[in-house]
Motif scaffolding. Structure first.
Motif, PDB file in Angstrom:
ATOM      1  N   UNK A  48      52.628 194.143  38.983  1.00 49.90           N
ATOM      2  CA  UNK A  48      52.530 195.600  39.070  1.00 49.90           C
ATOM      3  C   UNK A  48      53.524 196.270  38.127  1.00 49.90           C
ATOM      4  N   UNK A  49      54.629 195.592  37.826  1.00 53.22           N
ATOM      5  CA  UNK A  49      55.587 196.141  36.859  1.00 53.22           C
ATOM      6  C   UNK A  49      54.907 196.408  35.520  1.00 53.22           C
ATOM      7  N   UNK A  95      60.460 195.236  35.841  1.00 54.42           N
ATOM      8  CA  UNK A  95      60.019 196.149  34.782  1.00 54.42           C
ATOM      9  C   UNK A  95      60.715 195.852  33.458  1.00 54.42           C
ATOM     10  N   UNK A  96      61.983 195.499  33.504  1.00 54.46           N
ATOM     11  CA  UNK A  96      62.788 195.405  32.276  1.00 54.46           C
ATOM     12  C   UNK A  96      62.186 194.482  31.211  1.00 54.46           C
ATOM     13  N   UNK A  97      61.746 193.256  31.525  1.00 44.72           N
ATOM     14  CA  UNK A  97      61.183 192.405  30.464  1.00 44.72           C
ATOM     15  C   UNK A  97      59.948 193.022  29.804  1.00 44.72           C
ATOM     16  N   UNK A  98      59.080 193.654  30.586  1.00 41.63           N
ATOM     17  CA  UNK A  98      57.894 194.293  30.016  1.00 41.63           C
ATOM     18  C   UNK A  98      58.279 195.510  29.185  1.00 41.63           C
ATOM     19  N   UNK A 121      59.054 198.245  24.004  1.00 36.29           N
ATOM     20  CA  UNK A 121      59.940 198.905  23.039  1.00 36.29           C
ATOM     21  C   UNK A 121      59.971 198.123  21.731  1.00 36.29           C
ATOM     22  N   UNK A 122      60.001 196.791  21.825  1.00 36.59           N
ATOM     23  CA  UNK A 122      60.004 195.954  20.630  1.00 36.59           C
ATOM     24  C   UNK A 122      58.735 196.164  19.810  1.00 36.59           C
ATOM     25  N   UNK A 123      57.586 196.257  20.493  1.00 40.21           N
ATOM     26  CA  UNK A 123      56.321 196.480  19.782  1.00 40.21           C
ATOM     27  C   UNK A 123      56.326 197.837  19.082  1.00 40.21           C
ATOM     28  N   UNK A 124      56.824 198.867  19.766  1.00 38.04           N
ATOM     29  CA  UNK A 124      56.891 200.195  19.151  1.00 38.04           C
ATOM     30  C   UNK A 124      57.833 200.195  17.949  1.00 38.04           C
TER      31      UNK A 124
END
Length: 282
Positions: free
Chosen positions: A183-184, A239-242, A247-250
């Motif tokens: 769900x995260x 949530x943090x890993x996702x 953020x990395x993708x952006x």
């Protein structure tokens, strides 16, 4: 009418919609409670419930199935209040979007004669409150069940049957931790993304400048800030890993745009399109 009683504690958008959707299930009688007595009165007037209770404990008294439908903290407090009066063989559930703390509380405190089976309907609206309750939001929706380690198979089956009766398109069973991790990504990150898109906007834009893409990406940005602050902080470790990956993708896209790297952009967008097609088959 049978002696099967469903109690819905919390009659907002989700609780109210479930009360409507479960009308007639096992020829049940539905008792409802809401902190705002006028909401319970409205639910009674509109036929979502058969009886309005004055407290969570009164609502749960004699219930075969008790559904707690509010924020995580409130659910735990209301459940604690009701534990002494859950009847033998009753099933206790909640519809909260994060299960860890509620599941742990139920494992520690649920009496041996009652079973806890969490559920999470993957449905909703961008507006809240009983005034917006609508049983149709569950049509084709996924329902996730998180039964306790010791619950009877028939208790999980009861929730599965109730979900299908409400209109579920698919019912799956997860452990509480597994539910919160998935769900995260599918819910929490989506709400963060929508909120981030609306945190600022061009001051000269109008709705004439928007189309389906903008509406789809920002639909849930009109958010219940208090509830989602609680949900996000309680699930922060999942949530943090996702969020890091997002953020990395952006950042990668931003860098590619800065260097006019069309090869990277084409590869990135093609991979996303392939993944989206694959997700649709899951």
């Amino acid at each position: 009418m049978s002696d099967f009683q469903i109690s819905v504690i919390g009659l907002g958008l989700m609780g109210g919609s479930l009360a409507f959707a479960l009308r007639g299930f096992r020829d049940c009688r539905i008792t409802g409670y809401d902190l705002d007595a006028s909401v319970a009165a409205a639910a009674l007037e509109r036929g979502a419930i058969d009886r309005a209770a004055a407290s969570p404990r009164e609502a749960a008294d004699g219930a075969s199935l008790t559904l707690f439908c509010s924020s995580p903290h409130t659910i735990i407090e209301n459940m604690r209040m009701c534990i002494p009066i859950f009847k033998k063989g009753s099933v206790v559930s909640d519809i909260c979007g994060i299960k860890r703390d509620i599941f742990a509380f139920a494992e520690r405190h649920m009496p041996p004669h009652a079973d806890y089976v969490g559920t999470h309907p993957m449905a909703g609206k961008e507006v809240g409150g009983f005034v917006n309750a609508d049983p149709r939001i569950f049509a084709g929706a996924g329902f996730i069940l998180t039964p306790s380690e010791r619950c009877r198979p028939e208790s999980a089956e009861l929730l599965r049957e109730a979900a299908l009766y409400a209109g579920a398109g698919r019912v799956v069973i997860n452990r509480a931790g597994e539910h919160d991790r998935l769900i995260a990504y599918t819910s929490d990150l989506m709400h963060i993304s929508a909120a981030a898109l609306c945190a600022d906007f061009p001051p000269d834009m109008t709705m004439a400048h928007t189309a389906g893409a903008f509406r789809d990406c920002t639909r849930i940005a009109d958010i219940d800030a208090e509830l989602w602050t609680e949900l996000l902080t309680e699930n922060a470790d999942n949530i943090k890993p996702f969020l890091d990956a997002y953020i990395s993708a952006l950042t990668d896209v931003k860098s590619a745009l800065a260097r006019d790297d069309r090869v990277f952009l084409n590869s990135f967008l093609s991979r996303a399109a392939r993944n989206k097609r694959r997700i649709k088959t899951l």
